[in-house]
Write a protein that holds these residues in place. Sequence first.
Motif, PDB file in Angstrom:
ATOM      1  N   VAL A 199       0.856  -1.185   0.000  1.00 12.19           N
ATOM      2  CA  VAL A 199       0.000   0.000   0.000  1.00 12.19           C
ATOM      3  C   VAL A 199       0.892   1.236   0.000  1.00 12.19           C
ATOM      4  CG1 VAL A 199      -1.792   1.269   1.220  1.00 12.19           C
ATOM      5  CG2 VAL A 199      -1.788  -1.222   1.273  1.00 12.19           C
ATOM      6  N   ARG A 200       0.683   2.108  -0.964  1.00 12.91           N
ATOM      7  CA  ARG A 200       1.508   3.319  -1.063  1.00 12.91           C
ATOM      8  C   ARG A 200       0.720   4.388  -1.802  1.00 12.91           C
ATOM      9  NH1 ARG A 200       3.818   3.089  -6.198  1.00 12.91           N
ATOM     10  NH2 ARG A 200       3.499   1.075  -7.231  1.00 12.91           N
ATOM     11  N   VAL A 201       0.831   5.621  -1.330  1.00 15.45           N
ATOM     12  CA  VAL A 201       0.059   6.714  -1.898  1.00 15.45           C
ATOM     13  C   VAL A 201       0.487   7.006  -3.336  1.00 15.45           C
ATOM     14  CG1 VAL A 201       1.579   8.554  -1.100  1.00 15.45           C
ATOM     15  CG2 VAL A 201      -0.864   9.012  -1.390  1.00 15.45           C
ATOM     16  N   GLU A 202       1.722   6.641  -3.691  1.00 13.76           N
ATOM     17  CA  GLU A 202       2.199   6.907  -5.050  1.00 13.76           C
ATOM     18  C   GLU A 202       1.394   6.169  -6.109  1.00 13.76           C
ATOM     19  OE1 GLU A 202       5.305   7.759  -2.144  1.00 13.76           O
ATOM     20  OE2 GLU A 202       4.136   5.937  -2.556  1.00 13.76           O
ATOM     21  N   ARG A 203       0.689   5.105  -5.710  1.00 14.18           N
ATOM     22  CA  ARG A 203      -0.056   4.321  -6.693  1.00 14.18           C
ATOM     23  C   ARG A 203      -1.117   5.163  -7.402  1.00 14.18           C
ATOM     24  NH1 ARG A 203       0.012  -1.136  -6.843  1.00 14.18           N
ATOM     25  NH2 ARG A 203       0.572  -1.278  -4.630  1.00 14.18           N
ATOM     26  N   ILE A 204      -1.790   6.021  -6.661  1.00 16.24           N
ATOM     27  CA  ILE A 204      -2.821   6.837  -7.291  1.00 16.24           C
ATOM     28  C   ILE A 204      -2.200   7.918  -8.165  1.00 16.24           C
ATOM     29  CG2 ILE A 204      -3.173   8.618  -5.508  1.00 16.24           C
ATOM     30  CD1 ILE A 204      -6.234   8.130  -6.009  1.00 16.24           C
ATOM     31  N   ASN A 205      -1.009   8.392  -7.774  1.00 17.94           N
ATOM     32  CA  ASN A 205      -0.311   9.355  -8.626  1.00 17.94           C
ATOM     33  C   ASN A 205       0.071   8.711  -9.957  1.00 17.94           C
ATOM     34  OD1 ASN A 205      -0.472  11.170  -6.484  1.00 17.94           O
ATOM     35  ND2 ASN A 205       1.523  10.573  -5.666  1.00 17.94           N
ATOM     36  N   GLU A 206       0.470   7.463  -9.903  1.00 16.63           N
ATOM     37  CA  GLU A 206       0.804   6.726 -11.126  1.00 16.63           C
ATOM     38  C   GLU A 206      -0.429   6.528 -11.997  1.00 16.63           C
ATOM     39  OE1 GLU A 206       4.289   4.272  -8.722  1.00 16.63           O
ATOM     40  OE2 GLU A 206       2.455   3.254  -9.374  1.00 16.63           O
ATOM     41  N   ALA A 207      -1.577   6.287 -11.359  1.00 15.54           N
ATOM     42  CA  ALA A 207      -2.816   6.136 -12.117  1.00 15.54           C
ATOM     43  C   ALA A 207      -3.197   7.439 -12.813  1.00 15.54           C
ATOM     44  CB  ALA A 207      -3.944   5.684 -11.187  1.00 15.54           C
ATOM     45  N   CYS A 208      -3.007   8.566 -12.115  1.00 13.36           N
ATOM     46  CA  CYS A 208      -3.297   9.868 -12.724  1.00 13.36           C
ATOM     47  C   CYS A 208      -2.401  10.104 -13.937  1.00 13.36           C
ATOM     48  CB  CYS A 208      -3.098  10.981 -11.705  1.00 13.36           C
ATOM     49  SG  CYS A 208      -4.296  11.003 -10.356  1.00 13.36           S
ATOM     50  N   ALA A 209      -1.141   9.724 -13.819  1.00 11.77           N
ATOM     51  CA  ALA A 209      -0.214   9.886 -14.943  1.00 11.77           C
ATOM     52  C   ALA A 209      -0.644   9.022 -16.120  1.00 11.77           C
ATOM     53  CB  ALA A 209       1.207   9.531 -14.507  1.00 11.77           C
ATOM     54  N   ALA A 210      -1.118   7.804 -15.828  1.00 11.49           N
ATOM     55  CA  ALA A 210      -1.560   6.901 -16.892  1.00 11.49           C
ATOM     56  C   ALA A 210      -2.830   7.410 -17.561  1.00 11.49           C
ATOM     57  CB  ALA A 210      -1.785   5.503 -16.317  1.00 11.49           C
ATOM     58  N   ALA A 211      -3.740   7.998 -16.769  1.00 10.71           N
ATOM     59  CA  ALA A 211      -4.993   8.515 -17.323  1.00 10.71           C
ATOM     60  C   ALA A 211      -4.768   9.798 -18.115  1.00 10.71           C
ATOM     61  CB  ALA A 211      -6.006   8.752 -16.209  1.00 10.71           C
ATOM     62  N   GLY A 212      -3.783  10.587 -17.691  1.00 12.73           N
ATOM     63  CA  GLY A 212      -3.534  11.867 -18.338  1.00 12.73           C
ATOM     64  C   GLY A 212      -4.406  12.961 -17.747  1.00 12.73           C
ATOM     65  N   GLN A 213      -4.009  14.178 -17.950  1.00 11.34           N
ATOM     66  CA  GLN A 213      -4.727  15.310 -17.367  1.00 11.34           C
ATOM     67  C   GLN A 213      -6.180  15.381 -17.840  1.00 11.34           C
ATOM     68  OE1 GLN A 213      -2.752  19.043 -17.993  1.00 11.34           O
ATOM     69  NE2 GLN A 213      -4.251  20.228 -16.827  1.00 11.34           N
ATOM     70  N   GLU A 214      -6.414  15.033 -19.092  1.00 16.17           N
ATOM     71  CA  GLU A 214      -7.769  15.126 -19.654  1.00 16.17           C
ATOM     72  C   GLU A 214      -8.745  14.196 -18.946  1.00 16.17           C
ATOM     73  OE1 GLU A 214     -10.096  14.511 -23.938  1.00 16.17           O
ATOM     74  OE2 GLU A 214      -7.924  14.210 -23.792  1.00 16.17           O
ATOM     75  N   HIS A 215      -8.241  13.056 -18.472  1.00 18.18           N
ATOM     76  CA  HIS A 215      -9.120  12.063 -17.857  1.00 18.18           C
ATOM     77  C   HIS A 215      -8.862  11.891 -16.362  1.00 18.18           C
ATOM     78  CE1 HIS A 215     -10.519  11.210 -21.834  1.00 18.18           C
ATOM     79  NE2 HIS A 215      -9.324  10.850 -22.241  1.00 18.18           N
ATOM     80  N   THR A 216      -8.241  12.896 -15.750  1.00 19.02           N
ATOM     81  CA  THR A 216      -8.129  12.972 -14.297  1.00 19.02           C
ATOM     82  C   THR A 216      -9.055  14.091 -13.848  1.00 19.02           C
ATOM     83  OG1 THR A 216      -5.841  12.170 -14.268  1.00 19.02           O
ATOM     84  CG2 THR A 216      -6.610  13.391 -12.344  1.00 19.02           C
ATOM     85  N   ILE A 217     -10.116  13.725 -13.166  1.00 23.20           N
ATOM     86  CA  ILE A 217     -11.171  14.676 -12.813  1.00 23.20           C
ATOM     87  C   ILE A 217     -11.128  14.955 -11.315  1.00 23.20           C
ATOM     88  CG2 ILE A 217     -13.659  15.123 -12.854  1.00 23.20           C
ATOM     89  CD1 ILE A 217     -13.817  12.967 -15.101  1.00 23.20           C
ATOM     90  N   VAL A 218     -10.970  16.219 -10.965  1.00 23.11           N
ATOM     91  CA  VAL A 218     -10.934  16.629  -9.560  1.00 23.11           C
ATOM     92  C   VAL A 218     -12.272  17.268  -9.215  1.00 23.11           C
ATOM     93  CG1 VAL A 218      -9.759  18.001  -7.813  1.00 23.11           C
ATOM     94  CG2 VAL A 218      -8.443  16.989  -9.701  1.00 23.11           C
ATOM     95  N   LEU A 219     -13.019  16.647  -8.313  1.00 22.72           N
ATOM     96  CA  LEU A 219     -14.322  17.178  -7.940  1.00 22.72           C
ATOM     97  C   LEU A 219     -14.171  18.339  -6.957  1.00 22.72           C
ATOM     98  CD1 LEU A 219     -16.404  13.894  -7.448  1.00 22.72           C
ATOM     99  CD2 LEU A 219     -16.203  15.324  -9.482  1.00 22.72           C
ATOM    100  N   PRO A 220     -15.034  19.347  -7.042  1.00 20.22           N
ATOM    101  CA  PRO A 220     -14.981  20.485  -6.110  1.00 20.22           C
ATOM    102  C   PRO A 220     -15.135  20.029  -4.671  1.00 20.22           C
ATOM    103  CG  PRO A 220     -16.426  20.967  -7.969  1.00 20.22           C
ATOM    104  CD  PRO A 220     -16.101  19.505  -8.058  1.00 20.22           C
ATOM    105  N   GLU A 221     -14.447  20.689  -3.755  1.00 11.93           N
ATOM    106  CA  GLU A 221     -14.473  20.300  -2.346  1.00 11.93           C
ATOM    107  C   GLU A 221     -15.722  20.830  -1.644  1.00 11.93           C
ATOM    108  OE1 GLU A 221     -12.522  18.236  -0.649  1.00 11.93           O
ATOM    109  OE2 GLU A 221     -11.500  17.762  -2.544  1.00 11.93           O
ATOM    110  N   THR A 222     -16.861  20.423  -2.155  1.00 15.93           N
ATOM    111  CA  THR A 222     -18.137  20.749  -1.511  1.00 15.93           C
ATOM    112  C   THR A 222     -18.766  19.455  -1.051  1.00 15.93           C
ATOM    113  OG1 THR A 222     -18.488  22.676  -2.936  1.00 15.93           O
ATOM    114  CG2 THR A 222     -20.411  21.765  -1.805  1.00 15.93           C
ATOM    115  N   SER A 223     -18.871  19.246   0.254  1.00 11.56           N
ATOM    116  CA  SER A 223     -19.392  17.993   0.775  1.00 11.56           C
ATOM    117  C   SER A 223     -20.918  17.996   0.742  1.00 11.56           C
ATOM    118  CB  SER A 223     -18.912  17.771   2.212  1.00 11.56           C
ATOM    119  OG  SER A 223     -19.512  16.608   2.748  1.00 11.56           O
TER     120      SER A 223
END
Length: 283
Positions: A199-223
């Motif tokens: 388990v390592r936090v870098e795994r999700i960073n690697e997934a973002c790199a694989a998806a590319g900026q166009e397909h990495t979606i950051v949702l607004p921080e509104t709960s």
Amino acid sequence: MNWAAQNPEQAQVVETEAELTVVLGGAGVGKTTSALAAAAAHLERVQDAKPHERVLFLSFSRASVARIASGTSEVLGKNADRVDVMTFHSLAFSIVRRFGSMIGRGDVVLVSPAREKLGLAGNEIGYGSLLPLALEIARASPAVAAHLRSRWGLVIVDEFQDIGDAQQQLLELITPSSRMILLGDPNQCIYTFLVADGVRVERINEACAAAGQEHTIVLPETSFRDPSGVIPAVANAIRTRQFDAPALASAIEGGRLVVRSGIALSDEASSVAQIVTELSSAP
């Protein structure tokens, strides 16, 4: 589908047709609901060409699965019965139970962590052995691997930042021809102490790199779970170890946060599930 996106980012999650999409956001911002809506949209798109298409939604705990499953009918509508909501371990157990005989393990009995501590009989296995055994079966039988790869056209993974090596290997095994939507929050990677499990936090960073900026979606921080902002504030204070933060003191005094300690790691999942059950049944 009886659900509407609350912002453009949620709409982007629903509308994506990318092979790999990563959705990032904190607690309560709509990752799970948006992903379920994306599952419904996917099934509607392929209805004519693939009327028997299914979607797999993977999470970590039974409590999470129960919460997700309880909301599927409203979001998915008529397609609710075509979405399999499972934990990684329940997926692995289904593989072991159905195909274990192919490697001489057709009589496997799954035992609880408490029972496992007392020692295992010849045909008994604990939860820690489920994923490796499922992988062994699939790798030993090309037919099993092919079946798993063809079963789901879309695989959604919740809390992706917390998966380890075995979960990653199982995903790679079942998704060569499937689309994937990975949901996560690098700020909530809570199992990094499980170094041996990978388990390592870098795994999700690697997934973002694989998806590319166009397909990495950051949702607004509104709960949407807590428009008052208490939950995000408390979560952030705990994540950053600011245990003297006013948000924590206020939440405890107001009864919105209860601190429980002394829970053994082996009992953590069942304890959390029990707490969620109690909260769900409270008046």
